[in-house]
Write a protein that holds these residues in place. Structure first.
Motif, PDB file in Angstrom:
ATOM      1  N   GLY A   1     -11.424  19.220   8.511  1.00 50.52           N
ATOM      2  CA  GLY A   1     -12.624  19.983   8.212  1.00 50.52           C
ATOM      3  C   GLY A   1     -13.627  19.965   9.361  1.00 50.52           C
ATOM      4  O   GLY A   1     -13.264  19.814  10.538  1.00 50.52           O
TER       5      GLY A   1
ATOM      6  N   TYR B   1      -8.467  13.138   7.820  1.00 56.66           N
ATOM      7  CA  TYR B   1      -7.175  13.277   7.153  1.00 56.66           C
ATOM      8  C   TYR B   1      -6.068  12.537   7.924  1.00 56.66           C
ATOM      9  O   TYR B   1      -5.787  12.841   9.083  1.00 56.66           O
ATOM     10  CB  TYR B   1      -6.807  14.761   7.019  1.00 56.66           C
ATOM     11  CG  TYR B   1      -5.623  14.970   6.122  1.00 56.66           C
ATOM     12  CD1 TYR B   1      -5.742  14.846   4.743  1.00 56.66           C
ATOM     13  CD2 TYR B   1      -4.368  15.266   6.644  1.00 56.66           C
ATOM     14  CE1 TYR B   1      -4.655  15.013   3.909  1.00 56.66           C
ATOM     15  CE2 TYR B   1      -3.271  15.440   5.814  1.00 56.66           C
ATOM     16  CZ  TYR B   1      -3.426  15.311   4.442  1.00 56.66           C
ATOM     17  OH  TYR B   1      -2.346  15.475   3.625  1.00 56.66           O
TER      18      TYR B   1
ATOM     19  N   GLU C   1      -7.596  18.287  13.504  1.00 50.51           N
ATOM     20  CA  GLU C   1      -7.402  19.718  13.232  1.00 50.51           C
ATOM     21  C   GLU C   1      -7.197  19.994  11.749  1.00 50.51           C
ATOM     22  O   GLU C   1      -7.130  21.145  11.333  1.00 50.51           O
ATOM     23  CB  GLU C   1      -6.228  20.263  14.069  1.00 50.51           C
ATOM     24  CG  GLU C   1      -4.826  19.926  13.562  1.00 50.51           C
ATOM     25  CD  GLU C   1      -4.342  18.510  13.873  1.00 50.51           C
ATOM     26  OE1 GLU C   1      -5.181  17.636  14.217  1.00 50.51           O
ATOM     27  OE2 GLU C   1      -3.128  18.264  13.749  1.00 50.51           O
ATOM     28  N   LYS C   2      -7.107  18.917  10.932  1.00 50.31           N
ATOM     29  CA  LYS C   2      -6.944  19.083   9.479  1.00 50.31           C
ATOM     30  C   LYS C   2      -8.076  18.378   8.748  1.00 50.31           C
ATOM     31  O   LYS C   2      -7.976  18.119   7.551  1.00 50.31           O
ATOM     32  CB  LYS C   2      -5.599  18.472   9.034  1.00 50.31           C
ATOM     33  CG  LYS C   2      -4.405  19.326   9.418  1.00 50.31           C
ATOM     34  CD  LYS C   2      -4.328  20.583   8.561  1.00 50.31           C
ATOM     35  CE  LYS C   2      -3.393  21.610   9.141  1.00 50.31           C
ATOM     36  NZ  LYS C   2      -3.498  22.892   8.428  1.00 50.31           N
TER      37      LYS C   2
ATOM     38  N   PRO D   1       3.915   6.836   3.204  1.00 44.99           N
ATOM     39  CA  PRO D   1       2.855   6.929   4.208  1.00 44.99           C
ATOM     40  C   PRO D   1       1.458   6.923   3.584  1.00 44.99           C
ATOM     41  O   PRO D   1       1.294   7.295   2.426  1.00 44.99           O
ATOM     42  CB  PRO D   1       3.128   8.289   4.870  1.00 44.99           C
ATOM     43  CG  PRO D   1       3.908   9.082   3.881  1.00 44.99           C
ATOM     44  CD  PRO D   1       4.705   8.089   3.108  1.00 44.99           C
ATOM     45  N   GLN D   2       0.484   6.469   4.403  1.00 47.56           N
ATOM     46  CA  GLN D   2      -0.904   6.725   4.020  1.00 47.56           C
ATOM     47  C   GLN D   2      -1.073   8.235   4.173  1.00 47.56           C
ATOM     48  O   GLN D   2      -0.827   8.787   5.236  1.00 47.56           O
ATOM     49  CB  GLN D   2      -1.890   5.995   4.954  1.00 47.56           C
ATOM     50  CG  GLN D   2      -3.271   6.665   4.907  1.00 47.56           C
ATOM     51  CD  GLN D   2      -4.443   5.863   5.422  1.00 47.56           C
ATOM     52  OE1 GLN D   2      -5.372   5.598   4.665  1.00 47.56           O
ATOM     53  NE2 GLN D   2      -4.400   5.480   6.677  1.00 47.56           N
ATOM     54  N   MET D   3      -1.447   8.894   3.101  1.00 46.61           N
ATOM     55  CA  MET D   3      -1.621  10.337   3.180  1.00 46.61           C
ATOM     56  C   MET D   3      -2.888  10.705   2.437  1.00 46.61           C
ATOM     57  O   MET D   3      -2.981  10.476   1.235  1.00 46.61           O
ATOM     58  CB  MET D   3      -0.421  11.066   2.568  1.00 46.61           C
ATOM     59  CG  MET D   3      -0.589  12.569   2.559  1.00 46.61           C
ATOM     60  SD  MET D   3       0.920  13.444   2.150  1.00 46.61           S
ATOM     61  CE  MET D   3       1.236  12.836   0.529  1.00 46.61           C
ATOM     62  N   GLY D   4      -3.840  11.231   3.154  1.00 42.56           N
ATOM     63  CA  GLY D   4      -5.078  11.654   2.515  1.00 42.56           C
ATOM     64  C   GLY D   4      -6.282  11.367   3.390  1.00 42.56           C
ATOM     65  O   GLY D   4      -6.146  11.059   4.579  1.00 42.56           O
ATOM     66  N   TRP D   5      -7.447  11.461   2.758  1.00 37.94           N
ATOM     67  CA  TRP D   5      -8.724  11.321   3.474  1.00 37.94           C
ATOM     68  C   TRP D   5      -9.194   9.879   3.385  1.00 37.94           C
ATOM     69  O   TRP D   5      -9.304   9.324   2.299  1.00 37.94           O
ATOM     70  CB  TRP D   5      -9.765  12.242   2.859  1.00 37.94           C
ATOM     71  CG  TRP D   5      -9.416  13.683   2.958  1.00 37.94           C
ATOM     72  CD1 TRP D   5      -8.583  14.393   2.132  1.00 37.94           C
ATOM     73  CD2 TRP D   5      -9.878  14.623   3.935  1.00 37.94           C
ATOM     74  NE1 TRP D   5      -8.509  15.704   2.553  1.00 37.94           N
ATOM     75  CE2 TRP D   5      -9.291  15.871   3.639  1.00 37.94           C
ATOM     76  CE3 TRP D   5     -10.741  14.524   5.038  1.00 37.94           C
ATOM     77  CZ2 TRP D   5      -9.546  17.021   4.405  1.00 37.94           C
ATOM     78  CZ3 TRP D   5     -10.988  15.662   5.795  1.00 37.94           C
ATOM     79  CH2 TRP D   5     -10.397  16.896   5.477  1.00 37.94           C
ATOM     80  N   ASN D   6      -9.479   9.301   4.560  1.00 39.58           N
ATOM     81  CA  ASN D   6      -9.984   7.934   4.582  1.00 39.58           C
ATOM     82  C   ASN D   6     -11.196   7.869   5.510  1.00 39.58           C
ATOM     83  O   ASN D   6     -11.357   8.702   6.399  1.00 39.58           O
ATOM     84  CB  ASN D   6      -8.885   6.966   5.030  1.00 39.58           C
ATOM     85  CG  ASN D   6      -9.075   5.583   4.442  1.00 39.58           C
ATOM     86  OD1 ASN D   6     -10.189   5.199   4.082  1.00 39.58           O
ATOM     87  ND2 ASN D   6      -7.997   4.827   4.357  1.00 39.58           N
TER      88      ASN D   6
ATOM     89  N   GLU E   1      -9.376   1.585   6.715  1.00 41.02           N
ATOM     90  CA  GLU E   1      -8.846   0.491   5.901  1.00 41.02           C
ATOM     91  C   GLU E   1      -7.709   1.032   5.027  1.00 41.02           C
ATOM     92  O   GLU E   1      -7.906   1.976   4.269  1.00 41.02           O
ATOM     93  CB  GLU E   1      -9.992  -0.015   5.004  1.00 41.02           C
ATOM     94  CG  GLU E   1      -9.776  -1.353   4.370  1.00 41.02           C
ATOM     95  CD  GLU E   1      -9.848  -2.511   5.345  1.00 41.02           C
ATOM     96  OE1 GLU E   1     -10.586  -2.429   6.344  1.00 41.02           O
ATOM     97  OE2 GLU E   1      -9.144  -3.509   5.097  1.00 41.02           O
TER      98      GLU E   1
ATOM     99  N   MET F   1     -15.135  10.987   6.650  1.00 42.83           N
ATOM    100  CA  MET F   1     -13.713  10.942   6.270  1.00 42.83           C
ATOM    101  C   MET F   1     -12.855  11.898   7.091  1.00 42.83           C
ATOM    102  O   MET F   1     -13.276  13.006   7.419  1.00 42.83           O
ATOM    103  CB  MET F   1     -13.569  11.275   4.789  1.00 42.83           C
ATOM    104  CG  MET F   1     -14.102  10.168   3.904  1.00 42.83           C
ATOM    105  SD  MET F   1     -13.617  10.436   2.205  1.00 42.83           S
ATOM    106  CE  MET F   1     -14.298   8.945   1.466  1.00 42.83           C
TER     107      MET F   1
ATOM    108  N   VAL G   1      -1.998  11.058   7.957  1.00 39.20           N
ATOM    109  CA  VAL G   1      -0.622  11.073   7.426  1.00 39.20           C
ATOM    110  C   VAL G   1       0.215  10.218   8.362  1.00 39.20           C
ATOM    111  O   VAL G   1       0.556  10.639   9.464  1.00 39.20           O
ATOM    112  CB  VAL G   1      -0.003  12.491   7.418  1.00 39.20           C
ATOM    113  CG1 VAL G   1       1.391  12.431   6.805  1.00 39.20           C
ATOM    114  CG2 VAL G   1      -0.853  13.475   6.635  1.00 39.20           C
TER     115      VAL G   1
ATOM    116  N   VAL H   1       0.856  -1.185   0.000  1.00 40.07           N
ATOM    117  CA  VAL H   1       0.000   0.000   0.000  1.00 40.07           C
ATOM    118  C   VAL H   1       0.894   1.238   0.000  1.00 40.07           C
ATOM    119  O   VAL H   1       2.093   1.149   0.261  1.00 40.07           O
ATOM    120  CB  VAL H   1      -0.944   0.060   1.231  1.00 40.07           C
ATOM    121  CG1 VAL H   1      -1.906  -1.103   1.218  1.00 40.07           C
ATOM    122  CG2 VAL H   1      -0.164   0.124   2.534  1.00 40.07           C
ATOM    123  N   MET H   2       0.287   2.366  -0.322  1.00 35.26           N
ATOM    124  CA  MET H   2       1.050   3.605  -0.335  1.00 35.26           C
ATOM    125  C   MET H   2       1.472   3.965   1.090  1.00 35.26           C
ATOM    126  O   MET H   2       0.648   4.039   1.988  1.00 35.26           O
ATOM    127  CB  MET H   2       0.177   4.705  -0.943  1.00 35.26           C
ATOM    128  CG  MET H   2       0.930   5.620  -1.882  1.00 35.26           C
ATOM    129  SD  MET H   2      -0.181   6.851  -2.566  1.00 35.26           S
ATOM    130  CE  MET H   2      -0.430   6.237  -4.215  1.00 35.26           C
TER     131      MET H   2
END
Lengths: 200, 270
Positions: free
Chosen positions: A184, A139, A181-182, A113-118, A159, A137, A141, A110-111
């Motif tokens: 939304g 954020y 805090e990131k 670091p996991q970076m993004g909205w899950n 996941e 969702m 990192v 898998v990517m």
């Protein structure tokens, strides 16, 4: 007053501004004595597990005392990982150990670091997740995640190749692998829940 | 599963007090769009997953204006902020991180001194370093280039720097791969052929880079409609789509774009 522990790891503006936004009275605390008057304590964190623990060690006594006294605590990202006993990131470095278990690396393939909205899967309807629902969702990192021995402390998962611990709750302790805090409006909702909890 | 991100980009002219957001066409003509922190606030409320600020003036004296823009923005915007334009050292990166940025983007300075990527990622982590690549199609096939098939014929992609004003001779796909090994955590990939044209993303370029690296790729340049975003997400592994004009000039609202994508099966945060 909500104390944001400043142990020299990363910028604390975001969490400070987010706490302000939800009506808290945040204070960035650089001295362990500053935790004494806190109604709630935030343990933020970026960087590596080992260097975080090195920097955090001077706060350990005060933090443990506050934890034992029942002061609401919120760990974020590495601030969640340091609650565990140890991490694969820095074998030999000892965590706070308030949650039994180990921090392990995300699986190959898998990517990282996991970076993004899950999206979250809620495992336990805890107060800190009021207003948060399955599929919301947040954020993330990170390259490592906490695997508690007692799985009943897991409040939510996400996941990413495997089921990843996204939030844990134990007594007066709540911690998230994601960054409220990131994240939304939903992230601010969690911070609001925390602030409400400190006023009970 | 990670959601595909929608990222508005604010090209900032910091030569005026408080700065202003502008938009160029094919890296040239300039149109005024608004005040940076106000636009950022609007896009946050509309559901932007992240916001990119690029200082197109990129001179050192104006860094202070950028840090004040970021400080002001981070008081009311609670999604990741990426900032770029003219950052040449860890010290300059630190000023921007300390103002509240989560990521910095580097382009010209990294092409001139690739080690900069490593220096910043060692200190702030890979996730904090976004390599921006401005790529232009070249149809004169040369040895040592990564050749990509396109409907217009086979080509390679050349990196540009100084905001599209000069060319480097560097192969964009090779550079992307190298940047990953140096510590870049993400690639902001702009097609110079498409930027400002409203013709849609350069799909072969985005696909080729996304397949060449295992870090997130942000597709940029040419987006004029939600259909273009749908196309880039369906046909490539891009993690995010970046757009400027379609949001700035009121043609599309981010919330509407995300709903459109979700209805068509794209995993986005709504």
């Amino acid at each position: 007053m909500i104390a944001i522990v400043n142990y020299g790891m990363g910028n604390l503006f975001s969490i400070y501004n987010a706490m302000n936004r939800v009506g808290a009275d945040p204070k960035i605390v650089i001295d362990p004595d500053g935790l004494k008057e806190a109604d709630g304590i935030v343990i933020p964190g970026v960087g590596a597990f080992g260097s975080c623990m090195d920097q955090l060690s001077r706060f350990e006594g005060s933090l443990t005392q506050s934890f034992d006294e029942g002061v609401p605590m919120l760990g974020i990202c590495i601030g969640m990982q340091v609650l565990f006993e140890e991490s694969e990131e820095n074998p030999g470095a000892r965590g706070l150990g308030w949650i039994k278990g180990k921090v392990v690396r995300l699986p190959e393939g898998v990517m990282i670091p996991q970076m993004g909205w899950n999206s979250l899967t809620i495992k336990r309807p805890v107060e800190m997740l009021d207003g948060i629902y399955d599929g919301d969702m947040f954020y993330f990192v990170h390259s490592y995640y906490g695997r508690p021995t007692d799985r009943s402390v897991i409040a939510a998962t996400t996941e990413h190749g495997v089921e990843v611990t996204a939030a844990v709750a134990k007594d007066n302790l709540f911690a998230t692998q994601f960054h409220p805090e990131k994240s939304g409006a939903k992230g601010l909702r969690i911070l609001e829940n925390f602030v409400r909890f400190t006023r009970c | 599963m990670l959601a595909r991100r929608i990222i508005p980009c604010l090209d900032c002219d910091l030569g005026v007090p408080g700065g202003r957001v502008v938009k160029g066409i094919e890296f040239k003509q300039i149109r005024y769009a608004g005040i940076p922190w106000e636009l950022a606030g609007k896009y946050y409320e509309d559901g932007a997953d992240e916001i990119v600020f690029l200082d197109i003036t990129a001179s050192h004296e104006r860094r202070e204006t950028m840090t004040s823009v970021i400080k002001k923005t981070s008081e009311s915007v609670f999604v990741p902020l990426a900032v770029g334009g003219g950052i040449k050292s860890v010290k300059e990166a630190r000023e921007v991180f300390n103002a509240g940025a989560d990521k910095i983007t580097v382009n010209t300075s990294a092409l001139k001194r690739p080690q900069l990527i490593t220096e910043i990622s060692d200190k702030y982590g890979n996730q904090a370093v976004v390599l921006a690549i401005d790529a232009k199609r070249r149809y004169n096939l040369e040895d040592g280039r990564v050749i990509v098939q396109t409907p217009e014929g086979p080509c390679w992609f050349e990196c540009s720097f100084y905001g599209g004003r000069e060319f480097t001779g560097v192969d964009a796909i090779s550079w992307a791969r190298k940047a990953v090994s140096l510590g870049a955590g993400e690639i902001l990939l702009t097609s110079m052929d498409r930027d400002g044209t409203y013709d849609g993303f350069d799909i072969p370029l985005t696909d080729a880079v996304a397949k060449s690296v295992r870090i997130p790729v942000i597709a940029s340049g040419g987006c004029a409609s939600p259909d273009h975003m749908l196309e880039v997400f369906q046909r490539t592994d891009a993690s995010a789509a970046l757009a400027a004009s379609i949001f700035h000039f009121g043609e599309w609202n981010i919330a509407d774009v995300k709903r459109y994508l979700k209805e068509r099966g794209v995993n986005v945060r709504v």
